[in-house]
Enzyme design. Structure first.
Site, PDB file in Angstrom:
ATOM      1  N   LYS A  41      56.481 -17.670   6.431  1.00  0.00           N
ATOM      2  CA  LYS A  41      57.233 -16.410   6.306  1.00  0.00           C
ATOM      3  C   LYS A  41      58.538 -16.473   7.105  1.00  0.00           C
ATOM      4  O   LYS A  41      59.604 -16.133   6.604  1.00  0.00           O
ATOM      5  CB  LYS A  41      56.384 -15.243   6.821  1.00  0.00           C
ATOM      6  CG  LYS A  41      57.158 -13.976   7.083  1.00  0.00           C
ATOM      7  CD  LYS A  41      56.279 -12.849   7.540  1.00  0.00           C
ATOM      8  CE  LYS A  41      56.222 -12.629   9.030  1.00  0.00           C
ATOM      9  NZ  LYS A  41      57.401 -12.051   9.662  1.00  0.00           N
ATOM     10  N   ASN A  42      58.418 -16.956   8.354  1.00  0.00           N
ATOM     11  CA  ASN A  42      59.583 -16.898   9.242  1.00  0.00           C
ATOM     12  C   ASN A  42      60.638 -17.956   8.938  1.00  0.00           C
ATOM     13  O   ASN A  42      61.730 -17.915   9.494  1.00  0.00           O
ATOM     14  CB  ASN A  42      59.134 -16.981  10.704  1.00  0.00           C
ATOM     15  CG  ASN A  42      58.453 -15.699  11.161  1.00  0.00           C
ATOM     16  OD1 ASN A  42      58.423 -14.713  10.410  1.00  0.00           O
ATOM     17  ND2 ASN A  42      57.909 -15.697  12.360  1.00  0.00           N
ATOM     18  N   CYS A  96      57.997  -5.284  13.104  1.00  0.00           N
ATOM     19  CA  CYS A  96      56.843  -4.919  13.931  1.00  0.00           C
ATOM     20  C   CYS A  96      57.290  -4.227  15.209  1.00  0.00           C
ATOM     21  O   CYS A  96      58.269  -4.647  15.834  1.00  0.00           O
ATOM     22  CB  CYS A  96      56.057  -6.185  14.312  1.00  0.00           C
ATOM     23  SG  CYS A  96      54.939  -6.734  13.031  1.00  0.00           S
ATOM     24  N   ARG A 112      63.158  -4.898  20.918  1.00  0.00           N
ATOM     25  CA  ARG A 112      63.771  -5.825  19.968  1.00  0.00           C
ATOM     26  C   ARG A 112      65.270  -5.565  19.713  1.00  0.00           C
ATOM     27  O   ARG A 112      65.683  -5.244  18.591  1.00  0.00           O
ATOM     28  CB  ARG A 112      62.987  -5.833  18.653  1.00  0.00           C
ATOM     29  CG  ARG A 112      61.514  -6.154  18.870  1.00  0.00           C
ATOM     30  CD  ARG A 112      60.784  -6.447  17.612  1.00  0.00           C
ATOM     31  NE  ARG A 112      60.911  -7.843  17.205  1.00  0.00           N
ATOM     32  CZ  ARG A 112      60.341  -8.358  16.127  1.00  0.00           C
ATOM     33  NH1 ARG A 112      59.639  -7.585  15.336  1.00  0.00           N
ATOM     34  NH2 ARG A 112      60.483  -9.626  15.825  1.00  0.00           N
ATOM     35  N   ASP A 154      53.318 -15.247  18.647  1.00  0.00           N
ATOM     36  CA  ASP A 154      52.671 -14.784  17.410  1.00  0.00           C
ATOM     37  C   ASP A 154      51.193 -15.190  17.329  1.00  0.00           C
ATOM     38  O   ASP A 154      50.502 -14.807  16.375  1.00  0.00           O
ATOM     39  CB  ASP A 154      53.421 -15.321  16.179  1.00  0.00           C
ATOM     40  CG  ASP A 154      54.718 -14.573  15.937  1.00  0.00           C
ATOM     41  OD1 ASP A 154      54.958 -13.570  16.635  1.00  0.00           O
ATOM     42  OD2 ASP A 154      55.499 -14.978  15.059  1.00  0.00           O
ATOM     43  N   ARG A 163      52.401  -7.948   4.866  1.00  0.00           N
ATOM     44  CA  ARG A 163      53.786  -8.315   5.198  1.00  0.00           C
ATOM     45  C   ARG A 163      53.871  -9.795   5.536  1.00  0.00           C
ATOM     46  O   ARG A 163      54.902 -10.423   5.293  1.00  0.00           O
ATOM     47  CB  ARG A 163      54.261  -7.507   6.411  1.00  0.00           C
ATOM     48  CG  ARG A 163      54.461  -6.040   6.130  1.00  0.00           C
ATOM     49  CD  ARG A 163      55.210  -5.374   7.268  1.00  0.00           C
ATOM     50  NE  ARG A 163      56.118  -6.327   7.872  1.00  0.00           N
ATOM     51  CZ  ARG A 163      56.212  -6.555   9.172  1.00  0.00           C
ATOM     52  NH1 ARG A 163      55.478  -5.881  10.014  1.00  0.00           N
ATOM     53  NH2 ARG A 163      57.058  -7.452   9.634  1.00  0.00           N
TER      54      ARG A 163
END
Ligand code: UD1
Length: 416
Positions: A22-23, A115, A120, A305, A397
């Protein structure tokens, strides 16, 4: 997907195929803005974050066809201000800013979502672009950025290691005039993959994967083909699933080299691990894991993560284990749900202390973010009784077919 029924007392055994990262996929999709050449990207995971990214690109005027392999044509972008209701759904939308500025000299982007694991900020992204010559005005939650002519290459010393900001600066610098050096850059495998993709399109980037990345700006990028790397966090999550349930698992289509630290910790917990070119085999041999002491850190350190999944592991391990979170300040919300399931957890500043118990008990729990969702589902699989995990919309997600993949290795999870 809102709510899951998770049957407990399971031992998770079997084989799982890991999806694309995903990232890595998210920024790579936004990097396509940099070129009018035709692009083909394979191993794209089927996730809601990816669907939102695709919707954002289409809104700008990008043409996209295909599913797991996407054909992308960004030659006719004609909108530079994507809508707030899409931008605020994903953190990754910030990665549109650098490419739009670099190719078109302008972009108007609302502040991104993602998230809720801390404040952030995006100051490092904006500072980096300003150093490359952009003028940036931040007003009413909207970033208005422009540059006259091309961005200018620069030596940029990052005051803090940031995956996101390294990606923003690296992407913008590909089309800048002259060379850019990003010092104290993030070294994550996703950054290496993005650099590889950009180089395929004709960019001149060296040093990605080290803390100094050099980008020689080019006038134009072309088209090209790229295969996204496997998802190391999905891999790690399935390895923990087997370890916490005292089972055994083989993860296929993955990259063991990206998980060195995670595999080291699982070995320390008592797992037997074997790796091949694109697979990892973990066997817990029916034994309860041993508690671990972990400190999250930028790559190649232990990934933030994976923090929640390892807190679950420590919750049912033998002994007392600690996990210190050094990247995000608000990533412990899920611990209250594990406590509801009987876990003996204390939090002291940025450290979780787990006093391991043999078995969790089922409960009605609420997930607060993506990794917390996966962790609570795994907790439900090994607890005594039936657990209901609420707010699992976070899960889709970032994990492709997570309940289905777990059911294939012995879980019984139903969508309510
Ligand atoms: C990315 C990943 C996320 C992962 C994180 C760290 C994606 C979509 N997300 O997030 O899954 O947990 O890397 O590996 O790829 N910071 C600032 N100013 C900034 C940017 C960051 O202060 O402009 C701070 C953050 O608050 C955090 C630290 O720097 O404390 C690291 O954040 P960063 O590496 O940028 O994480 P993300 O790119 O947001």
């Amino acid at each position: 997907m809102e709510k899951l029924y998770v049957e407990g007392n399971k031992i998770l055994n079997g084989h799982v195929i890991i999806s694309g990262s995903k990232n890595a996929a998210l920024p790579i999709l936004f990097m396509t803005i940099l070129t009018e050449g035709k692009i083909k990207i394979g191993n794209i995971p089927n996730l809601t974050d990816i669907n939102i990214a695709l919707k954002l690109l289409v809104y700008l005027g990008v043409k996209i066809t295909g599913n797991e392999t996407l054909c992308i044509d960004a030659s006719s972008i004609n909108i530079f201000c994507p809508p707030y209701n899409l931008i605020n759904k994903i953190r990754a939308s910030i990665w549109m800013l650098g490419p739009l500025l670099a190719r078109f000299g302008k972009a108007k982007i609302f502040l991104p979502g993602g998230c809720k694991i801390g404040s952030r900020p995006i100051d490092l992204h904006l500072n980096g672009l300003t150093q490359l010559g952009a003028t940036i005005n931040l007003k009413n939650n909207c970033i208005d950025a422009y540059v006259k002519g091309r961005l200018q290459g620069k030596y940029i010393l990052m005051e803090k290691i940031s995956v996101g900001a390294t990606i923003t600066i690296m992407s913008a610098a590909t089309l800048a005039k002259g060379s850019t050096i990003i010092d104290n850059a993030a070294c994550e495998p996703e950054i290496v993959d993005i650099a590889k993709f950009l180089n395929t399109l004709g960019a001149d980037i060296i040093g990605a994967g080290s803390n100094k990345i050099c980008i020689k700006g080019v006038l134009k990028l072309t088209g090209g083909t790229h295969q996204v790397i496997p998802d190391r966090i999905e891999t790690g999550t399935f390895l923990v699933a087997a370890a916490a349930s005292q089972g055994h698992i083989t993860c296929h289509k993955t990259e063991p080299k990206h998980l060195t630290n995670v595999l080291m910790k699982l070995t320390e917990a008592g797992a037997k691990i074997k790796t091949g070119k694109d697979w990892i085999k973990l066997d817990m041999r029916g034994k309860r894991p041993k508690s671990l002491n972990i400190c999250t850190a930028p790559y190649p350190g232990f990934p933030t993560d994976m923090q929640a999944q390892f807190a679950l592991l420590n919750s049912i391990s033998k002994g007392i284990g600690t996990i210190t979170e050094t990247i995000f300040e608000n990533r412990f919300i899920y611990t209250s749900e594990l406590i509801r399931m009987g876990a003996k957890i204390k939090i002291k500043n940025n450290t979780i202390i787990c006093y391991g118990i043999p078995k969790l008990i089922s409960s009605n729990v609420f997930s607060s973010d993506l990794r917390a969702s996966a962790t609570l589902i795994l907790a439900g699989c090994i607890a005594a009784g039936i657990t209901i995990v609420n707010h699992t919309y976070h899960l889709v997600r970032g994990y492709e077919s997570f309940p289905k993949k777990l059911n294939k290795i012995g879980a019984n999870i139903k969508i309510i």
